[in-house]
Design a protein around this motif. Structure first.
Motif, short mmCIF file in Angstrom:
data_model
loop_
_atom_site.label_atom_id
_atom_site.label_comp_id
_atom_site.label_asym_id
_atom_site.label_seq_id
_atom_site.Cartn_x
_atom_site.Cartn_y
_atom_site.Cartn_z
N ASN A 68 0.81 -1.21 0.00
CA ASN A 68 0.00 0.00 0.00
C ASN A 68 0.85 1.27 0.00
OD1 ASN A 68 -2.66 -1.28 0.34
ND2 ASN A 68 -1.78 -1.98 2.27
N ALA A 69 2.08 1.18 -0.46
CA ALA A 69 3.00 2.31 -0.40
C ALA A 69 2.46 3.53 -1.14
CB ALA A 69 4.35 1.92 -0.98
N ARG A 70 2.74 4.68 -0.58
CA ARG A 70 2.35 5.95 -1.16
C ARG A 70 3.62 6.66 -1.63
NH1 ARG A 70 -2.96 7.88 0.16
NH2 ARG A 70 -2.13 9.50 -1.17
N PRO A 71 3.51 7.53 -2.62
CA PRO A 71 4.70 8.25 -3.10
C PRO A 71 5.24 9.21 -2.05
CG PRO A 71 2.72 9.03 -4.22
CD PRO A 71 2.31 7.88 -3.36
N GLY A 72 6.53 9.47 -2.11
CA GLY A 72 7.15 10.45 -1.23
C GLY A 72 8.34 9.91 -0.48
N LEU A 73 8.16 8.78 0.16
CA LEU A 73 9.25 8.15 0.91
C LEU A 73 9.20 6.65 0.67
CD1 LEU A 73 9.04 9.86 4.44
CD2 LEU A 73 10.83 10.16 2.75
N GLN A 78 7.71 5.40 5.92
CA GLN A 78 6.40 6.02 6.04
C GLN A 78 5.82 5.71 7.42
OE1 GLN A 78 3.89 4.88 2.73
NE2 GLN A 78 5.44 5.46 1.24
N ARG A 79 5.51 6.76 8.18
CA ARG A 79 4.89 6.64 9.50
C ARG A 79 4.21 7.96 9.83
NH1 ARG A 79 8.42 8.23 13.85
NH2 ARG A 79 10.26 9.21 12.98
N CYS A 80 3.38 7.95 10.84
CA CYS A 80 2.57 9.12 11.18
C CYS A 80 3.41 10.38 11.46
CB CYS A 80 1.67 8.82 12.37
SG CYS A 80 0.35 7.64 12.00
N ALA A 81 4.57 10.23 12.04
CA ALA A 81 5.39 11.38 12.42
C ALA A 81 5.76 12.25 11.21
CB ALA A 81 6.65 10.93 13.13
N GLY A 108 2.84 5.12 14.03
CA GLY A 108 1.72 4.46 13.36
C GLY A 108 1.74 4.69 11.86
N TRP A 109 0.75 4.11 11.19
CA TRP A 109 0.64 4.25 9.73
C TRP A 109 -0.77 3.88 9.29
CZ3 TRP A 109 -0.59 1.09 5.60
CH2 TRP A 109 -0.25 1.56 4.33
N CYS A 110 -1.26 4.53 8.22
CA CYS A 110 -2.53 4.14 7.61
C CYS A 110 -2.42 4.32 6.09
CB CYS A 110 -3.71 4.94 8.18
SG CYS A 110 -3.87 6.62 7.57
N THR A 111 -3.40 3.82 5.37
CA THR A 111 -3.35 3.87 3.91
C THR A 111 -3.51 5.27 3.35
OG1 THR A 111 -5.71 3.34 3.78
CG2 THR A 111 -4.15 1.49 3.60
N SER A 112 -3.88 6.24 4.18
CA SER A 112 -3.98 7.63 3.72
C SER A 112 -2.70 8.41 3.95
CB SER A 112 -5.14 8.34 4.44
OG SER A 112 -6.36 7.83 4.01
N TRP A 113 -1.65 7.73 4.39
CA TRP A 113 -0.38 8.42 4.66
C TRP A 113 0.01 9.27 3.46
CZ3 TRP A 113 4.33 8.87 2.35
CH2 TRP A 113 5.33 9.48 3.11
N THR A 114 0.37 10.51 3.72
CA THR A 114 0.83 11.44 2.69
C THR A 114 2.02 12.20 3.25
OG1 THR A 114 -1.41 11.70 1.88
CG2 THR A 114 0.17 13.38 1.20
N MET A 115 3.09 12.27 2.49
CA MET A 115 4.31 12.92 2.97
C MET A 115 4.06 14.38 3.30
SD MET A 115 8.03 12.84 1.26
CE MET A 115 8.81 14.41 1.06
N LYS A 116 4.59 14.80 4.44
CA LYS A 116 4.47 16.18 4.90
C LYS A 116 5.22 17.10 3.93
CE LYS A 116 4.38 16.75 9.21
NZ LYS A 116 4.61 16.89 10.65
N ALA A 117 4.58 18.18 3.54
CA ALA A 117 5.21 19.14 2.63
C ALA A 117 6.35 19.85 3.34
CB ALA A 117 4.18 20.16 2.16
N GLY A 118 7.37 20.16 2.58
CA GLY A 118 8.47 20.95 3.13
C GLY A 118 9.60 20.13 3.42
#
Length: 118
Positions: A68-73, A78-81, A108-118
């Motif tokens: 379920n990887a999301r783009p960005g990292l 990928q984790r909530c922090a 933590g982690w969920c399928t909506s994880w999105t990399m923090k901007a910046g």
């Protein structure tokens, strides 16, 4: 000429006092929000319907992040922090806009994880 100088300094002093008084309520709001966040319940993946729908887990190592990887990292990072939906920069448990009124684990982690901007 000295009269004009005096009026300018009075105006500056009044502006400074008004600005200082305006910041007091804002500082109180920030302090209350931080104190309130500490009292929120933690998301329970076993009973929370939103957590189940988003496949939230308190420990990202237990999630199937590769599938379920999301783009960005890379999936293992990928984790909530480092998610844009988490509303605090520090703390083991942090508020998240996906779970209003609850706290998520920084690891933590969920399928909506999105990399923090910046």
């Amino acid at each position: 000429m000295s009269d004009k100088q005096m009026n300018k300094s009075r105006r500056d002093a009044v502006k400074l006092m008004i600005g200082g008084l305006a910041t007091v309520p804002l500082l109180n709001l920030v302090g209350m929000a931080a104190a309130h966040a500490e009292d929120l319940p933690h998301v329970d993946p076993a009973t929370d319907a939103t957590a189940q729908a988003l496949k939230y887990v308190n420990d990202a190592a237990q999630a199937d992040r590769a599938t379920n990887a999301r783009p960005g990292l890379p999936p293992d990072q990928q984790r909530c922090a480092v998610c844009q939906f988490v509303l605090a920069e520090t703390g083991a448990w942090r508020p998240c806009s996906l779970f209003p009124g609850k706290l998520v684990n920084e690891n933590g982690w969920c399928t909506s994880w999105t990399m923090k901007a910046g």
